[in-house]
Design a protein around this motif. Structure first.
Motif, PDB file in Angstrom:
ATOM      1  N   ILE A 132      10.102  -2.729 -49.719  1.00  0.00           N
ATOM      2  CA  ILE A 132      10.685  -1.536 -50.531  1.00  0.00           C
ATOM      3  C   ILE A 132      10.870  -1.859 -51.946  1.00  0.00           C
ATOM      4  CG2 ILE A 132      12.496   0.351 -50.300  1.00  0.00           C
ATOM      5  CD1 ILE A 132      12.290  -0.192 -47.461  1.00  0.00           C
ATOM      6  N   ARG A 133      10.546  -1.363 -52.753  1.00  0.00           N
ATOM      7  CA  ARG A 133      10.875  -1.407 -54.030  1.00  0.00           C
ATOM      8  C   ARG A 133      11.520  -0.072 -54.706  1.00  0.00           C
ATOM      9  NH1 ARG A 133       5.771  -3.656 -56.170  1.00  0.00           N
ATOM     10  NH2 ARG A 133       6.371  -3.074 -58.153  1.00  0.00           N
ATOM     11  N   ILE A 134      12.717  -0.113 -55.246  1.00  0.00           N
ATOM     12  CA  ILE A 134      13.300   0.879 -55.727  1.00  0.00           C
ATOM     13  C   ILE A 134      13.142   0.979 -57.237  1.00  0.00           C
ATOM     14  CG2 ILE A 134      15.468   2.188 -55.837  1.00  0.00           C
ATOM     15  CD1 ILE A 134      16.346   0.618 -53.641  1.00  0.00           C
ATOM     16  N   PHE A 135      12.732   2.081 -57.785  1.00  0.00           N
ATOM     17  CA  PHE A 135      12.541   2.207 -59.325  1.00  0.00           C
ATOM     18  C   PHE A 135      13.277   3.492 -59.620  1.00  0.00           C
ATOM     19  CE2 PHE A 135       8.449   0.598 -57.463  1.00  0.00           C
ATOM     20  CZ  PHE A 135       8.249  -0.371 -58.429  1.00  0.00           C
ATOM     21  N   PRO A 136      13.669   3.229 -60.960  1.00  0.00           N
ATOM     22  CA  PRO A 136      14.617   4.367 -61.685  1.00  0.00           C
ATOM     23  C   PRO A 136      13.629   5.508 -61.839  1.00  0.00           C
ATOM     24  CG  PRO A 136      14.471   2.461 -63.082  1.00  0.00           C
ATOM     25  CD  PRO A 136      13.903   2.188 -61.726  1.00  0.00           C
ATOM     26  N   ILE A 137      14.006   6.568 -61.980  1.00  0.00           N
ATOM     27  CA  ILE A 137      13.503   7.924 -62.291  1.00  0.00           C
ATOM     28  C   ILE A 137      14.338   8.775 -63.148  1.00  0.00           C
ATOM     29  CG2 ILE A 137      13.773   9.193 -60.226  1.00  0.00           C
ATOM     30  CD1 ILE A 137      10.760  10.304 -60.413  1.00  0.00           C
ATOM     31  N   ASP A 138      13.886   9.422 -64.093  1.00  0.00           N
ATOM     32  CA  ASP A 138      14.433  10.294 -64.870  1.00  0.00           C
ATOM     33  C   ASP A 138      14.776  11.510 -64.147  1.00  0.00           C
ATOM     34  OD1 ASP A 138      14.476  13.105 -66.874  1.00  0.00           O
ATOM     35  OD2 ASP A 138      15.026  11.108 -68.157  1.00  0.00           O
TER      36      ASP A 138
END
Length: 166
Positions: A132-138
């Motif tokens: 599981i990879r968590i990415f920032p999002i606007d």
């Protein structure tokens, strides 16, 4: 995509009602570009910060994602006899709160996060192993906002199109 509205319905007039200090969790789980699981509900515990509320929402979404990942891995094993490359099973999570991402990716507790109950840390090993990879999002692109807060018409229509394609 995971989001929360930190004590969103709170107003001074309703200060005596404990439900008004609960944060609202919202998430949508998509597979092949289609929403398959979505949720909008009040959290069961009072969060002390926006980061904690977002982390709780992330944990609740992961309770749906992890069994789905395991199912996909098991399905791959069923079809091992067929000549076909085994696909890599992983999950991308989009979170608009950087503090929640740091808490999820950190292997240790800090004085400001040690009060977060261990029941919310269950998915950290999947983050560590990169399943599981968590990415920032606007925030403007956070589709899960449609589940957590009232939106103006243009934002609602944009997120609805992003979510469902129409």
């Amino acid at each position: 995509m995971v989001d929360t509205d930190f004590a969103g319905g709170w107003s001074q007039a309703d200060a005596d009602n404990a439900e008004n200090v609960m944060s609202r969790t919202g998430y949508v789980i998509m597979y092949a570009g289609c929403p398959i699981i979505w949720c909008s509900k009040l959290q069961t515990e009072i969060a002390l910060s926006t980061a904690e509320a977002e982390y709780i929402a992330l944990s609740q979404a992961m309770r749906q994602v992890i069994p789905l990942l395991q199912l996909l891995i098991e399905a791959n094993k069923v079809f091992e006899d067929i000549y076909m490359p085994t696909p890599e099973v992983h999950c991308k999570v989009f979170e608009d709160n950087r503090s929640a991402i740091v808490i999820a990716e950190s292997a240790k507790f800090t004085p400001r996060t040690k009060h977060i109950v261990l029941k919310y840390h269950h998915f950290r090993k999947y983050v560590k192993s990169k399943e599981i990879r968590i990415f920032p999002i606007d925030t403007k692109e956070q589709t899960a906002d449609i589940f957590t807060k009232p939106l103006d018409e243009n934002t609602f229509l944009y997120l609805r199109k992003k979510l469902s394609g129409w």
